[in-house]
Design an enzyme around this catalytic site. Structure first.
Site: not given
Ligand code: GAR
Length: 220
Positions: A15-16, A92, A109, A111, A152
Site C-alpha cells: 500500500g505505498s 490484484l 487504477n 498500473h 487494464d
Molecule cells: C504498484 O507498482 C502498482 O502500480 C502495481 O502494484 C504495485 C503496488 O505497490 N499495480 C499493478 O500491477 C496492477 N496491475 P504498493 O502496494 O506499494 O502501492
C-alpha cells in the site's frame, strides 16, 4: 459541490500508493477524503497503514467465493461508507461488475507500465517489470486509467514515461517506477475529484492541463 469527495482505496499489498494518496490528502487541501480501505488480504500492509491514519478498513475475501456474493458485499460496504470514488492501489483482483457499474467513471487504477503495453490478466507488480525488461523496451512508466470490466482497459488519464536503464533488474526498475507512481497518482486522483466536484466529465491530463507532470528525469 466543493466538499472533499468521499474515497475508498482498494489495496492487496504494502500500500505505498495508498500512503502517497493519504500523504497528499493530509498535506494539502486535497479534493478527496479517504474514508475506507478495502483489501482482499487480511495480511496486507495497507491495513496497518489505514489503522495508523484512523481510516476504517475492511477485508473482503475473494477466495473460493462466487463473484456475485463478493460484489454484493462490496457494494454494501461502499454504500454504507457513502463512497463516491474508488482508487485501486496495487489491487490484484478484478473489480466485480456491480461495483464497476455503480461507480462507472469514478474508479481509478494505477498500473506500473505504459498501457496498453504490458497490461492484462496476470500483469501485475514484478511480472510487469520482468516483461518490460524481457521485451527490451527502453521506456516504461506508470499509467493511471479509469476502470471498466476488463483488466487494464479503461480510458487512460495520465502516463509518465520512465527510462529503462542498462543493467536494470526488475527490482531496480520497479523502484524507479514506484517513485514516480507516488507523485503521479495523488495528482490524477485530485484531478478526477475536481471533475466530480464540478460535475464535469474527467478529461485526460495533457501538456495544457494544470496538473501535467513533465518527464522526469528528462528523456535524452
Ligand atoms: C504498484 O507498482 C502498482 O502500480 C502495481 O502494484 C504495485 C503496488 O505497490 N499495480 C499493478 O500491477 C496492477 N496491475 P504498493 O502496494 O506499494 O502501492
Amino acid at each position: 459541490m466543493s466538499r472533499p469527495v468521499r474515497a475508498a482505496v482498494f489495496a492487496s499489498g504494502s500500500g505505498s500508493n495508498f500512503q502517497a494518496l493519504l500523504d497528499a490528502e493530509r498535506g494539502s487541501s486535497a479534493p478527496y477524503e479517504i474514508v475506507l480501505l478495502v483489501s482482499d488480504r487480511a495480511s496486507a500492509g495497507a491495513i496497518e497503514r489505514a489503522g495508523s491514519h484512523q481510516v476504517d478498513s475492511r477485508v473482503v475475501s475473494f477466495r473460493l467465493r462466487e463473484m456475485d456474493e463478493v460484489d454484493a458485499e462490496l457494494v454494501e460496504a461502499l454504500e454504507e461508507a457513502e463512497v463516491e470514488v474508488i482508487f485501486l492501489a496495487g489491487f490484484l483482483r478484478l473489480v466485480p461488475p456491480g461495483v464497476v457499474q455503480r461507480w462507472r467513471g469514478r474508479i481509478l487504477n494505477i498500473h506500473p507500465a505504459l498501457l496498453p503495453a504490458f497490461g492484462g490478466k496476470g500483469m501485475w507488480g514484478m511480472h510487469v517489470h520482468r516483461a518490460v525488461l524481457d521485451a527490451g523496451a527502453r521506456l516504461t512508466g506508470p499509467t493511471v486509467h479509469l476502470v471498466d470490466e476488463i483488466y487494464d482497459r479503461g480510458a487512460i488519464l495520465a502516463q509518465w514515461p520512465v527510462p529503462v536503464l542498462q543493467g536494470d533488474t526488475p527490482e531496480t526498475l520497479a523502484a524507479r517506477v514506484l517513485e514516480v507512481e507516488h507523485r503521479l497518482y495523488p495528482r490524477v486522483a485530485a484531478h478526477l475529484c475536481r471533475a466530480i466536484q464540478r460535475n464535469e466529465k474527467v478529461r485526460p491530463l495533457d501538456a495544457g492541463a494544470e496538473a501535467f507532470i513533465p518527464t522526469d528525469p528528462p528523456l535524452t
